[in-house]
Design an enzyme around this catalytic site. Structure first.
Site, PDB file in Angstrom:
ATOM      1  CG  ASP A   9      -1.829   1.196   1.324  1.00 24.11           C
ATOM      2  OD1 ASP A   9      -2.281   1.673   0.272  1.00 24.11           O
ATOM      3  OD2 ASP A   9      -2.095   1.685   2.445  1.00 24.11           O
ATOM      4  CB  SER A  10       0.193   4.803  -0.435  1.00 23.15           C
ATOM      5  OG  SER A  10      -0.865   4.919   0.491  1.00 23.15           O
ATOM      6  CB  CYS A  72      -3.398   0.446  -2.289  1.00 23.19           C
ATOM      7  SG  CYS A  72      -3.527   2.173  -2.779  1.00 23.19           S
ATOM      8  CD  GLU A 146       0.330   6.927   5.998  1.00 18.82           C
ATOM      9  OE1 GLU A 146       1.526   6.946   6.293  1.00 18.82           O
ATOM     10  OE2 GLU A 146      -0.260   5.880   5.628  1.00 18.82           O
ATOM     11  CB  CYS A 178      -9.296   4.672   1.017  1.00 16.49           C
ATOM     12  SG  CYS A 178      -7.627   5.093   1.588  1.00 16.49           S
ATOM     13  CG  HIS A 180      -4.819   5.029   4.684  1.00 18.01           C
ATOM     14  ND1 HIS A 180      -4.337   4.418   3.539  1.00 18.01           N
ATOM     15  CD2 HIS A 180      -3.739   5.577   5.297  1.00 18.01           C
ATOM     16  CE1 HIS A 180      -3.029   4.608   3.471  1.00 18.01           C
ATOM     17  NE2 HIS A 180      -2.642   5.305   4.517  1.00 18.01           N
TER      18      HIS A 180
HETATM   19  N1  DGL Z   1      -4.774   3.155   1.059  1.00 23.16           N
HETATM   20  C1  DGL Z   1      -4.910   3.628  -0.247  1.00 23.16           C
HETATM   21  C2  DGL Z   1      -6.196   3.206  -0.933  1.00 23.16           C
HETATM   22  O1  DGL Z   1      -6.756   2.206  -0.562  1.00 23.16           O
HETATM   23  C3  DGL Z   1      -4.431   4.974  -0.664  1.00 23.16           C
HETATM   24  C4  DGL Z   1      -4.180   6.068   0.283  1.00 23.16           C
HETATM   25  C5  DGL Z   1      -3.361   7.141  -0.390  1.00 23.16           C
HETATM   26  O2  DGL Z   1      -2.140   6.987  -0.408  1.00 23.16           O
HETATM   27  O3  DGL Z   1      -3.933   8.107  -0.943  1.00 23.16           O
HETATM   28  O4  DGL Z   1      -6.640   3.827  -1.854  1.00 23.16           O
END
Ligand code: DGL
Length: 253
Positions: A9-10, A72, A146, A178, A180
């Site tokens: 993931d990011s 992600c 984050e 997302c 996150h």
């Molecule tokens: N966790 C990521 C997603 O599911 C991306 C979050 C990001 O870096 O913008 O899209």
């Protein structure tokens, strides 16, 4: 030696997916890559994300994983040509999550809360046929996670700003589009207490199972977490995930 599953993931979001999957696959080691240096993905261009997806996948391949889970949504939606560079099977997150949401809704009104790029790409829309879709750009929430600001007034405030006005539209299902965002469930529930929140954990497990079968009992599962960012920052961020036995390393990709 155990076989290995790669997940990336990011940043931190995909660790929620890793944490879920690792318990179903105790006979596998996991290698996780947080591309913290390039986080957030959701405000980059599709082309930039495609390049990062290829780099991340090839990095995990070089460490011997047998499958890569793109944990992600933004990266899944912008990973079109990665199979040109690798033979390793890739698990993407959006389609199975969308199909899970379709099974849940009774009112046929679904809200998709995702990063700006995922919403702009209409990445969920093509799998959500026959329902009303309410799309909300939520990239502002990524830095909140984050920076470890879950369950704070700041998180509540931004979630309210994004979701206020959607309470009386007959929406019964909200896609956490997302990875996150499962970490913001409490704040989301405060604004929309009656919706069913759909995360990608179970849908992704289903995809993985279709590729490599069910996990089996196993011992000595090894979890290695890489970051492309600074290792000290990453270690601080990891506190909430209870991965005390994980090996933490820097990735230079
Ligand atoms: N966790 C990521 C997603 O599911 C991306 C979050 C990001 O870096 O913008 O899209």
């Amino acid at each position: 030696m155990n076989k290995k599953i790669g997940v990336f993931d990011s940043g931190l979001g995909g660790i929620t997916v890793l944490n879920y999957l690792k318990d179903f696959y105790p006979n596998y080691d996991f290698i996780y890559l947080a591309d913290s240096l390039n986080c957030p993905y959701g405000e980059k261009t599709s082309k930039e994300i495609e390049n990062l997806v290829t780099k991340n996948t090839l990095f995990l391949e070089s460490l011997g994983v047998e499958v890569v889970v793109i944990a992600c949504n933004t990266a899944s939606a912008n990973s079109g040509d990665v199979e040109r560079y690798t033979q390793i099977p890739i698990v993407r997150i959006i389609k199975p999550t969308a199909l899970a949401a379709l099974k849940k809704t009774k009112t046929n009104n679904i809200l998709v809360l995702a990063t700006n790029l995922t919403i702009e790409n209409k990445a969920y829309d093509k799998y959500l046929e026959g329902v009303n879709i309410y799309s909300v750009k939520g990239s502002r929430l990524v830095p909140i996670v984050e920076s470890g600001l879950m369950d704070t007034k700041e998180a509540d405030r931004v979630v309210l700003e994004l979701l206020d006005g959607y309470q009386n539209k007959g929406i019964d299902t909200l896609i956490l589009g997302c990875t996150h965002f499962p970490l913001l469930k409490m704040s989301i529930k405060k604004v929309m207490p009656d919706v069913v929140l759909v995360d990608s954990f179970e849908p992704v497990r289903g995809e993985l199972e279709a590729l490599i079968g069910k996990g089996e009992a196993g011992k000595m599962q090894k979890i290695t977490l890489y970051t492309t960012g600074k290792i000290e920052d990453f270690k601080k961020q990891l506190g909430i995930f209870h991965l005390e036995n994980a090996i933490i390393k820097e990735a230079r990709i």
